[in-house]
Design an enzyme around this catalytic site. Structure first.
Site, PDB file in Angstrom:
ATOM      1  N   GLN A 115      70.583   9.151  50.189  1.00 13.82           N
ATOM      2  CA  GLN A 115      70.491   9.604  51.577  1.00 13.82           C
ATOM      3  C   GLN A 115      71.861   9.612  52.267  1.00 13.82           C
ATOM      4  OE1 GLN A 115      66.833   9.788  52.513  1.00 13.82           O
ATOM      5  NE2 GLN A 115      67.613  11.341  53.896  1.00 13.82           N
ATOM      6  N   LYS A 130      66.766   3.891  53.981  1.00 14.14           N
ATOM      7  CA  LYS A 130      65.443   4.236  53.442  1.00 14.14           C
ATOM      8  C   LYS A 130      64.567   3.002  53.497  1.00 14.14           C
ATOM      9  CE  LYS A 130      63.528   7.894  51.519  1.00 14.14           C
ATOM     10  NZ  LYS A 130      63.942   9.323  51.558  1.00 14.14           N
ATOM     11  N   ASP A 170      58.239  10.158  54.069  1.00 13.71           N
ATOM     12  CA  ASP A 170      58.598  10.463  52.685  1.00 13.71           C
ATOM     13  C   ASP A 170      57.244  10.474  51.955  1.00 13.71           C
ATOM     14  OD1 ASP A 170      61.251  10.578  50.904  1.00 13.71           O
ATOM     15  OD2 ASP A 170      59.785   9.481  49.729  1.00 13.71           O
ATOM     16  N   ASN A 245      53.731  17.759  51.104  1.00 16.57           N
ATOM     17  CA  ASN A 245      54.431  18.486  52.168  1.00 16.57           C
ATOM     18  C   ASN A 245      55.586  19.336  51.651  1.00 16.57           C
ATOM     19  OD1 ASN A 245      57.117  18.051  53.924  1.00 16.57           O
ATOM     20  ND2 ASN A 245      55.407  18.601  55.254  1.00 16.57           N
TER      21      ASN A 245
HETATM   22  N1  GLU Z   1      62.357  11.570  53.327  1.00 18.85           N
HETATM   23  C1  GLU Z   1      63.155  12.736  53.598  1.00 18.85           C
HETATM   24  C2  GLU Z   1      64.366  12.745  52.677  1.00 18.85           C
HETATM   25  O1  GLU Z   1      64.263  12.340  51.540  1.00 18.85           O
HETATM   26  C3  GLU Z   1      63.469  12.914  55.075  1.00 18.85           C
HETATM   27  C4  GLU Z   1      64.105  11.771  55.772  1.00 18.85           C
HETATM   28  C5  GLU Z   1      64.227  11.943  57.293  1.00 18.85           C
HETATM   29  O2  GLU Z   1      63.762  12.954  57.834  1.00 18.85           O
HETATM   30  O3  GLU Z   1      64.795  11.036  57.916  1.00 18.85           O
HETATM   31  O4  GLU Z   1      65.431  13.203  53.008  1.00 18.85           O
END
Ligand code: GLU
Length: 449
Positions: A115, A130, A170, A245
């Site tokens: 991330q 996360k 997520d 999603n």
């Molecule tokens: N879970 C998503 C990712 O893997 C989105 C995270 C978010 O929107 O903060 O990037």
């Protein structure tokens, strides 16, 4: 392995292995980034001097907590909750929450680490984090999910905030769960603080396009990779794994761009529909009825359901893994290439094993790694934060146009960085270096913190 690791970096990686025993997914994610960074240290000795890589590999803060709740039979259940606040050089920690029985610290750390670079690539002011839990939402009642979310937030609320850490969804966390968590945060803190979570409902602070964003963004990224090669989605046969999603909105955008998705899946098997997946039916089954994908063939008699089947055996020109980590191994990658696949765009995080990545890169097909290809979700979360900050909401067209532009920029930055570092067409190297340099410069400017 995607590449050889530079000898200056090997001891750093060995230290990561020694300090984080047993966290194999985290090791894999770190290794993949570190393998790209040798030439960066040669060009920027200051990054080595100030131990930027060593610092990036160590989360700023890791929180692990008990999540007790009462199930529908009145029995007490105990899960484990996590939030790893990995890096805040570019902005507040930002990243989703995953609720899945496979969750343990190694999964959350791999996701948090990825991330950092993904969020950097969006060009928006967001750090990396996360979280999640080993809670399994499958088969739970709405009441159970609500009680779990309330208990989870009863601990998490003290660690998050619009300027500190902003969770989102997520795997296993969508609009329903964000609603329950926002409600509990508001109740405990007595603050209607829109910017504390993203992925909110549209009438209470959410952003249009956030639901569609990861899938749309991934399809846009592949569209850009195809354009570079003088190709487009038009008339291409595509396979999208998953049916959550990310998969649903990847399929929708591919169909809008003229491609045909013939297969999608869940953890029990895959469906093959040579006429093209009927997206409305998938949405009805998965989003509204919360059923298994198998039910598709009850409504579409010509389609096939392959129990426990491997979706990567379906011949396609474009493959978009959108289910989970390590879903494409070396054998699957070789099969895809053999069957004529020319582009792979990762909607999921780290869906291809290192052996698979090597096969795609050696075959010189267009391979867009998750940290670049699926950045549209978190980018649109940052757009949601912008709208919350000015108490505004933009319409669908404007928000989607911004997402599209961001994805074009992510693609361009990865493409150009790969050229600059002598690896034209290699989006792994491009994404890792472009994502890293922005964070490294910010860390350098802020001193040893
Ligand atoms: N879970 C998503 C990712 O893997 C989105 C995270 C978010 O929107 O903060 O990037």
């Amino acid at each position: 392995m995607t590449a050889q690791m530079d000898e200056k970096i090997i001891p750093i990686y060995q230290e990561v292995l020694a300090r984080n025993p047993g966290e194999v997914e985290f090791h894999q994610a770190v290794r993949e980034v570190l393998e790209s960074l040798g030439p960066v240290l040669t060009k920027h000795p200051e990054f080595a001097h100030y131990k930027i890589i060593e610092r990036i590999c160590e989360p700023e803060r890791q929180i692990i907590f008990r999540v007790p709740w009462v199930d529908h039979q009145g029995k007490v259940q105990i899960n484990r909750g996590f939030r790893v606040e990995f890096n805040s050089a570019l902005g507040p920690y930002k990243g989703g929450l995953r609720f899945h029985p496979s969750v343990y610290l190694g999964i959350i750390k791999f996701l948090g680490f990825e991330q950092i670079f993904k969020n950097s690539l969006t060009g928006l002011p967001i750090g990396g984090g996360k979280g999640g839990s080993d809670f399994d939402p499958k088969g739970k009642t709405d009441g159970e999910v609500m009680r779990f979310c309330q208990s989870f937030m009863t601990e998490l609320y003290r660690h998050i905030g619009e300027h500190t850490d902003v969770p989102a969804g997520d795997i296993g966390v969508g609009g329903r769960e964000i609603g329950f968590m926002f409600g509990q945060y508001k109740r405990i803190t007595n603050r209607w603080e829109a910017g504390v979570l993203t992925g909110k409902g549209l009438n209470w602070g959410g952003s249009l396009v956030r639901t569609e964003a990861t899938g749309y963004g991934a399809a846009y990224f592949v569209d850009e990779m195809l354009k570079v090669r003088g190709e487009s989605f038009d008339g291409k046969t595509c396979v999208v794994s998953g049916s959550g999603n990310v998969a649903i909105y990847t399929i929708e955008k591919i169909h809008q761009l003229g491609g045909k998705v013939v297969a999608c899946s869940d953890s029990s098997g895959y469906i093959y529909d040579e006429k093209g997946i009927d997206l409305e039916l998938v949405q009805q089954l998965k989003e509204i009825e919360r059923r298994r994908i198998e039910a598709y063939v009850d409504y579409r008699k010509h389609a096939k359901y392959i129990t426990k089947g491997n979706i990567w055996e379906v011949p396609c020109q474009v493959a978009m893994p959108s289910a989970t980590q390590n879903e494409i191994n070396g054998k699957d990658a070789a099969l895809l290439v053999k069957n004529g696949c020319i582009a792979v765009g990762e909607g999921a995080n780290m869906p291809t094993t290192p052996e698979g990545v090597k096969i795609f890169l050696d075959a010189k097909i267009a391979y867009g790694p998750g940290k670049a290809a699926n950045a549209g979700g978190v980018a649109t979360s940052a757009l949601e934060m912008q709208q919350n900050a000015v108490r505004d909401s933009w319409d669908f067209e404007e928000t989607e146009a911004r997402l599209h532009k961001i994805m074009k920029n992510v693609h361009r930055d990865c493409f150009e960085m790969a050229e600059k570092y002598g690896a034209p067409g290699n989006y792994v190297i491009g994404a890792n270096i472009a994502g890293f340099i922005k964070v490294a410069r910010a860390m350098l400017a802020m001193g040893v913190v």
